[in-house]
Write a protein that holds these residues in place. Structure first.
Motif: not given
Length: 218
Positions: A148-156, A203-217
């Motif tokens: 999944x690319x970060x461009x697809x996350x813009x719909x949320x 990770x850099x693009x999500x954090x630059x937009x003010x978001x946060x990344x969580x790694x799942x096991x």
């Protein structure tokens, strides 16, 4: 001396002077036949009575094709006609319809009962899986991720929590598959993204937009 018996002499007809009897004349019989024919000719000829018409024969019903009754229970179920066959009985001689050797040839391992061969056996010829060249290897520990690319996350919507379940609801990923986020495109909303793996650019693009990344096991 033996005396001879005297045989009585038969008198010849006419010898005693009596005249022979005369035969009856055929004139009375001929006159009777003529009288009958004249009487038959004098009678008027009656036409023959017409024959009674025969009653019409009942028409036969057309033979209906036999239809199979519908199944009413498990005990009535049966395979379709022609779907099953009797097992081929081999080794019964030429009267079986399959020839003397039943299609097995003469002698040898393959003509015996209980013959089995391994998968890929070609009768002693070099099998195909040994004739083909081999290159590289297959990593049996390889893990495939849904991308999944970060461009697809813009719909949320801004501030939404992005999870693998939310991505599968939007048909971006499949269920029960690990998810990896890549950094293709741009994102302008602050999102909390949960995934099994992130690329450095994502990770850099999500954090630059003010978001946060969580790694799942996994």
């Amino acid at each position: 001396m033996v005396e001879k018996k005297k045989t009585p002499k038969t008198k010849k007809p006419g010898a005693s002077g009596a005249a022979p009897k005369k035969a009856k004349s055929a004139k009375p019989a001929a006159s009777k036949a003529a009288a009958r024919s004249k009487a038959a000719a004098a009678k008027p000829a009656t036409p023959p009575a017409p024959k009674a018409a025969r009653p019409p024969r009942p028409q036969r019903k057309a033979a209906e094709a036999p239809s199979r009754p519908p199944a009413t229970g498990v005990h009535d179920l049966a395979p379709a006609p022609g779907a099953t066959h009797y097992r081929k009985r081999v080794g019964r001689g030429p009267g079986s319809g399959h020839g003397k050797t039943a299609g097995r040839g003469y002698k040898g391992q393959r003509s015996r009962t209980g013959y089995r061969h391994q998968r890929g056996f070609e009768g002693g010829q070099m099998p195909l899986h040994r004739r083909l060249p081999k290159r590289g290897f297959t990593n049996i520990f390889r893990v495939e991720y849904d991308i999944v690319n970060i461009s697809d996350l813009d719909r949320f919507e801004a501030g939404a929590a992005v999870t693998p379940e939310a991505l599968s609801d939007l048909r971006l990923t499949r269920k029960n598959r690990p998810v990896k986020i890549l950094g293709d495109g741009k994102i302008q909303k602050a999102l909390t993204v949960s995934a099994h793996k992130f690329s450095a650019s994502a990770k850099a693009g999500i954090e630059a937009a003010g978001g946060r990344c969580e790694v799942l096991s996994r």
